[in-house]
Design a protein around this motif. Sequence first.
Motif, PDB file in Angstrom:
ATOM      1  N   ARG A 186      58.965  46.540  33.077  1.00 62.24           N
ATOM      2  CA  ARG A 186      58.590  45.723  32.704  1.00 62.24           C
ATOM      3  C   ARG A 186      56.975  46.205  32.484  1.00 62.24           C
ATOM      4  NH1 ARG A 186      61.462  41.128  33.915  1.00 62.24           N
ATOM      5  NH2 ARG A 186      60.361  40.516  35.728  1.00 62.24           N
ATOM      6  N   TRP A 226      57.067  49.939  31.123  1.00 60.69           N
ATOM      7  CA  TRP A 226      57.648  50.021  29.834  1.00 60.69           C
ATOM      8  C   TRP A 226      57.024  48.490  28.768  1.00 60.69           C
ATOM      9  CZ3 TRP A 226      60.844  52.258  33.133  1.00 60.69           C
ATOM     10  CH2 TRP A 226      60.640  53.965  33.450  1.00 60.69           C
ATOM     11  N   ASP A 283      58.041  45.968  26.168  1.00 62.71           N
ATOM     12  CA  ASP A 283      59.718  45.573  25.482  1.00 62.71           C
ATOM     13  C   ASP A 283      59.991  47.346  24.758  1.00 62.71           C
ATOM     14  OD1 ASP A 283      58.892  42.895  26.113  1.00 62.71           O
ATOM     15  OD2 ASP A 283      57.241  42.356  24.306  1.00 62.71           O
ATOM     16  N   ASN A 284      59.306  48.065  25.475  1.00 64.33           N
ATOM     17  CA  ASN A 284      60.035  49.404  24.881  1.00 64.33           C
ATOM     18  C   ASN A 284      59.899  50.194  26.060  1.00 64.33           C
ATOM     19  OD1 ASN A 284      59.255  48.688  22.018  1.00 64.33           O
ATOM     20  ND2 ASN A 284      56.572  49.325  22.693  1.00 64.33           N
ATOM     21  N   ALA A 285      61.170  49.083  27.165  1.00 64.11           N
ATOM     22  CA  ALA A 285      62.124  50.635  28.182  1.00 64.11           C
ATOM     23  C   ALA A 285      62.547  51.011  27.010  1.00 64.11           C
ATOM     24  CB  ALA A 285      62.401  49.713  28.213  1.00 64.11           C
ATOM     25  N   PRO A 286      62.784  51.946  27.700  1.00 67.36           N
ATOM     26  CA  PRO A 286      64.569  53.280  27.235  1.00 67.36           C
ATOM     27  C   PRO A 286      65.835  52.795  27.612  1.00 67.36           C
ATOM     28  CG  PRO A 286      62.950  54.285  28.824  1.00 67.36           C
ATOM     29  CD  PRO A 286      62.016  52.913  28.944  1.00 67.36           C
TER      30      PRO A 286
END
Length: 280
Positions: free
Chosen positions: A48, A51, A53-56
Amino acid sequence: MQFNLIGPFGIVTDGGRAYAPKAPKICQILAVLALQPGEAVAADTLVRELWGDNAPGNAIRTLQTHVYHARQMLEDAQADCPVRELLMTQAPGYRLDIGADEVDVHIFERLVRGAQWELSEGSPELAGDYLDRAQKLWRGPMLSNIPVGSRLTGRIAHLEELHIRFLELRVESENRLGRYREFLPELRALVHDYPLHEWFHGRLISALHRAGRRGEALEAYQNLYRILKRELGLEPSTDVKRLQAEILHAATQDAVQLCPRRTTALQSAATSLWEPAVAS
């Protein structure tokens, strides 16, 4: 090993070598772990931070790669001294095997707490010693050279509040030691840097008054009045208003002693001086 998070992120090895990692995500990982020395931080927490909320989809695997490179970097940094295994895998994530006394943020916090305790115990000299040591650690805003996520943002906000408390304690310790005249330049700087911090304004007004510069003290009050009215639609607090009244009263008393017949004229002039400020 010293992990420096105040100002730019950096590491000082046991051999005294300064090392500045250039990989931002590795710095983020180490900073999060250093803020909890000796404790395991969950891998999900690190994901977290890196990244949001845009974790791969392969975030965990990518995190493992970053940790691998972080371990290599820590080994390379210790080329001038016996190598310590610092970055450990420990469920539910990773742990930095260091003590709180190896992280400047924790040292700074301990010194501020120590200063506050000594001041509460009536020992401003000892409080000043703690604050002098804390001042040497302050190199500017925390982690100023790397991007930060939600986890580190929260800790940065905490440190900023702690720094303000540090500044308040410095002012108070100098005041109790009677160094209000010598501390005037720093008080003016604090008022400039923190224009909405009314306590700093009050201490400046008080210090100017005690230094025999009552005209400047009244000007400082008027400056605070204008700032609060313009920015917040507020007036100075009761304590600061009481301080202004004391200064005006002292001026009136001096005039009575010098020339009693001029007392009424001085009171009238003092009142007219502040009528424009109240009306503005």
